[in-house]
Design an enzyme around this catalytic site. Structure first.
Site, PDB file in Angstrom:
ATOM      1  N   TRP A  19       1.729   4.673   0.517  1.00  0.00           N
ATOM      2  CA  TRP A  19       1.631   6.032   1.202  1.00  0.00           C
ATOM      3  C   TRP A  19       3.016   6.588   1.762  1.00  0.00           C
ATOM      4  O   TRP A  19       3.006   7.574   2.322  1.00  0.00           O
ATOM      5  CB  TRP A  19       0.639   5.793   2.363  1.00  0.00           C
ATOM      6  CG  TRP A  19      -0.681   6.459   2.038  1.00  0.00           C
ATOM      7  CD1 TRP A  19      -1.671   5.288   2.018  1.00  0.00           C
ATOM      8  CD2 TRP A  19      -1.229   7.826   1.775  1.00  0.00           C
ATOM      9  NE1 TRP A  19      -2.906   6.141   1.719  1.00  0.00           N
ATOM     10  CE2 TRP A  19      -2.636   7.639   1.734  1.00  0.00           C
ATOM     11  CE3 TRP A  19      -0.838   8.994   1.803  1.00  0.00           C
ATOM     12  CZ2 TRP A  19      -3.378   8.513   1.248  1.00  0.00           C
ATOM     13  CZ3 TRP A  19      -1.762   9.766   1.538  1.00  0.00           C
ATOM     14  CH2 TRP A  19      -3.152   9.861   1.302  1.00  0.00           C
ATOM     15  N   TYR A  27       0.747  -1.158  -0.146  1.00  0.00           N
ATOM     16  CA  TYR A  27      -0.064   0.026  -0.067  1.00  0.00           C
ATOM     17  C   TYR A  27       0.779   1.366  -0.195  1.00  0.00           C
ATOM     18  O   TYR A  27       1.712   1.422   0.947  1.00  0.00           O
ATOM     19  CB  TYR A  27      -1.060  -0.136   1.292  1.00  0.00           C
ATOM     20  CG  TYR A  27      -2.062   0.831   1.043  1.00  0.00           C
ATOM     21  CD1 TYR A  27      -3.010   0.594   0.038  1.00  0.00           C
ATOM     22  CD2 TYR A  27      -2.586   1.711   2.182  1.00  0.00           C
ATOM     23  CE1 TYR A  27      -4.125   1.081   0.042  1.00  0.00           C
ATOM     24  CE2 TYR A  27      -3.563   2.311   1.935  1.00  0.00           C
ATOM     25  CZ  TYR A  27      -4.528   2.035   1.040  1.00  0.00           C
ATOM     26  OH  TYR A  27      -5.789   2.865   0.805  1.00  0.00           O
TER      27      TYR A  27
END
Length: 759
Positions: free
Chosen positions: A113, A111
């Site tokens: 980020w 993921y």
């Protein structure tokens, strides 16, 4: 390292940075930013924190016994090794697994980020690398609004027609009479957007939109200063929406001409609203028993909505629940019945108050992006199904009308993400992480994900490298100058993957012969040429780098729903009918029992766990779990633990005072937190933000069980999907109880590294 002020940016905004005399960093807001993010207060303390990963480290059991499933992940000490040893071991295991089991046995969902930079985006770097060596099993969609990512194409033809072309706050001020904000209109989220935002103009506008706001939420903190608060029971927004729709229908306040020309399926929905299809009319009296606000308030709000230009907004948080498709679909239904979809400042909004880009007025401009290449492996999972993937190889599941099968994952490669923040039921996730043969993580700090890995490779932060930075709807492209030397032996993700690609015979395919600076120049100049072809002139790379920031050229592009409204035949939506599908025969034909073909009221599947309703919302003091060791985050702690907010009446009934350390628990787990009391939270509701670094320790109340000593709510949330349609994250809510914790307080261990020893 530079001790002069230079520009850079982050997911929480552009700022200036300079090295200090002690090797740390000083930060200052962008000089033109009207509302600088408070999250800048975390930067200095995080940059050289004791939890920085200093050297490649390998879990002792994996190093001594070789790859294989292990419950030692998250418990054993690590052995620090040199880079060549670590890279040789990782490359050998990647090669073995892809040759023995195929590349579908490698999971690289990571993921993304980690970095606001366009080049040093860890997820892109990982995917590009894995694609050059044969591919990987991927993840699809996101935790933030993954449910909507599946639903919206069925209803309005695309995701971008709603999220990518949202009206600006200026347009709303000029045209809107009323915002009805389901989930409220929180300003705490408006400093953040992927890639950053240079000027936080939206945060100031959302705090005072200049129009009437009716905020429907159990949390008073989600209500603007001049907004009206409709304090509903959590998870009952759909009942309110359907009752509003029933009132519009019953009082002939709906726009029949709009529904006939631009929509399909309203007759089916109208029969449901009247109760003709299930015997239950969706009246305000029906809804009042569910949502616990007066029926007359619902009826009056419907009349007010029909009397002027109304924007129906649904926050992303509402679709991170069981049946999360329903509040989004019901919001579109309301906006369609009002006949205002496609009008400036009217219709349907999704995400105002959820992220800074919603309502920003920057250009919709394609930005410089690193190509990830093509993935030869077709396997993927919905992103929130990571624990199911690891625990249940070969198991089938339903997703968006398909029956899919989880592949058998032997190697997990994670870079730039922290699943022990994003995911639910962390006890179950720990079991899932014990199953693969090898887990490799690139990390800047010793997060819970790093502690549950076999091999941890130290990565640089944005301050320790150069990059290009800009967010969606941003007004500027920022030259992210390097401020600090890399911490200890940390390396850029790009350099790590280049070294692995070299060992696996794919260096040229991965690097194309470019250095990191060479890539920045290439990406910028390619982007510059594309702008020149569209009539926009921007300076060359050297001049841009010298200037530090570049104002992005204006792009005049009419929103798709505006064009659709002007001529639906010439500009149809990408739905089977070309119109807004209030009833979708496609979705109905999938036969998903938890997501029929039109918006409906469905009661939650899980109603046990405790008398209190926990809302695990986004924290005001950090981005997800990033910066939890920074000053702004630490100042919010209570006795070193994450704060939980209770209504004073719920606290008094349990003997809890302000500052009391409490134990929150249910049948899935437990955690400790520090009590804060507020009448701005509805009685029966408690709020524990996400993002405290997971700190599992023995639970003295349950033999053999663990509790999070730091206050991570995902020790309590259930790992259930929103529905079979989306398989989205449903971790926003949980049922819990809260009690005083009177035993010896365990120390919070997340702010020190795990046990390390030299090779």
């Amino acid at each position: 390292m530079t001790d002069r002020w230079v520009p850079t940016t982050s997911h929480w905004g552009a700022y200036q940075a300079a090295a200090d005399s002690d090797g740390g960093v000083r930060v200052a807001p962008h000089p033109d930013d009207p509302v600088p993010s408070p999250l800048l207060g975390n930067v200095a303390g995080s940059a050289r924190h004791a939890t920085r990963v200093a050297r490649p480290a390998i879990r002792r059991g994996w190093l001594e016994s070789g790859p294989g499933p292990s419950a030692g992940r998250g418990a054993e000490e690590f052995v620090e090794v040199d880079w060549d040893t670590a890279l040789d071991l990782v490359a050998a295991q990647l090669d073995r697994v892809r040759n023995e089991s195929g590349n579908e046995s490698i999971f690289g969902g990571s993921y993304g980020w980690s970095s606001a930079g366009r080049f040093h985006h860890a997820q892109s770097q990982l995917h590009r690398f894995l694609n050059t060596i044969g591919g990987y099993t991927a993840s699809k969609h996101n935790y933030s609004f993954g449910t909507s990512q599946v639903l919206l194409p069925h209803v309005v033809g695309s995701i971008s027609s709603v999220l990518g072309y949202a009206d600006s706050w200026e347009t709303i001020r000029e045209n809107t009479d009323l915002i009805v904000a389901f989930g409220g209109l929180s300003t705490k989220n408006l400093s953040v957007t992927p890639g950053g935002v240079t000027l936080h103009t939206g945060a100031a506008s959302a705090a005072d939109p200049g129009v009437q706001v009716a905020a429907v939420s159990p949390l008073g903190a989600d209500v603007p200063a001049r907004g009206r608060w409709y304090s509903i029971a959590p998870g009952t927004d759909v009942a309110v929406q359907l009752a509003l729709a029933h009132t519009l229908l019953a009082e002939d306040l709906h726009d029949t001409a709009f529904l006939e020309r631009y929509c399909t399926g309203f007759d089916v929905v109208a029969a449901y609203l009247r109760g003709e299809s299930d015997g239950v009319a969706k009246t305000p009296e029906w809804a009042a028993e569910i949502c616990e606000i007066p029926a007359d308030d619902i009826r009056e709000l419907a009349r007010e909505m029909a009397a002027g230009r109304t924007l129906v907004n649904v926050t992303w948080s509402l679709q991170r629940t069981e049946h999360g498709e329903q509040p989004v679909w019901a919001g579109i239904l309301l906006a369609a019945m009002l006949g205002q979809i496609g009008l400036p400042g009217g219709g349907f909004g999704h995400g105002y108050g959820s992220m800074a880009e919603m309502g920003d007025s920057g250009p919709l401009l394609k930005l410089p992006t690193l190509s990830q290449g093509a993935n030869p492996v077709r396997e993927f999972i919905p992103v929130a199904r990571i624990a199911d993937l690891l625990l249940s190889p070969g198991q089938t599941y339903r997703y968006n009308g398909q029956t899919r099968t989880y592949p058998d994952i032997r190697f997990v490669y994670w870079a730039g993400g922290n699943p022990f923040h994003h995911h639910q039921d962390l006890t179950r996730l720990r079991r899932a992480f014990a199953r693969p043969e090898t887990v490799v993580v690139h990390e800047t700090h010793w997060t819970a994900t790093a502690r549950h890995a076999d091999v941890v490779l130290p990565a640089t932060t944005t301050l320790e490298r150069e990059d290009l930075g800009a967010g969606r709807r941003d007004t500027h492209l920022t030259a992210m100058h390097r401020v600090l030397d890399p911490h200890a032996e940390a390396r850029d993700d790009y350099l790590i993957f280049a070294a692995l690609a070299d060992r696996l015979g794919a260096r040229q395919a991965f690097t194309e012969g470019r250095s990191p600076r060479g890539w920045l120049e290439h990406l910028y100049e390619t982007w510059r040429e594309s702008l020149r072809e569209r009539g926009h002139q921007v300076p060359d790379f050297d001049r841009f780098w010298e200037l530090g920031r570049l104002e992005l050229p204006a792009v005049d592009e009419q929103p798709p729903l505006r064009r659709f409204r002007q001529d639906p035949e010439a500009n149809p939506l990408h739905t089977p009918s070309g119109r807004i599908e209030l009833f979708s025969a496609t979705v109905d034909g999938f036969g998903h029992p938890d997501c029929p073909g039109h918006p409906v009221w469905l009661r939650p599947r899980r109603t046990t766990g405790g008398p209190l309703h926990l809302i695990a919302n986004q924290p005001p003091t950090r981005l997800h779990s990033q910066g939890d060791v920074g000053a702004t985050s630490l100042e919010s702690k209570v006795d070193g633990r994450e704060p939980i907010t209770l209504h004073p009446a719920d606290a008094a009934a349990r003997g809890i005072a302000e500052g009391t350390v409490v134990r929150i628990f249910n049948d899935r787990g437990a955690c400790l937190a520090g009590a804060r009391l507020s009448e701005r939270v509805r009685p029966g509701v408690v709020v524990l933000p996400t993002g405290a670094w997971f700190d599992p320790q023995p639970d003295p109340k349950r033999d053999g069980a663990t509790m999070c000593a730091h206050g991570n709510p995902n020790a309590l949330t259930d790992d259930l999907p929103s529905s079979e349609l989306s398989q989205g994250c449903a971790g926003q809510h949980a049922r819990v109880d809260v009690e005083r914790y009177d035993g010896p307080l365990p120390p919070v261990t997340t702010r020190t590294p795990p046990p390390l020893r030299p090779a």
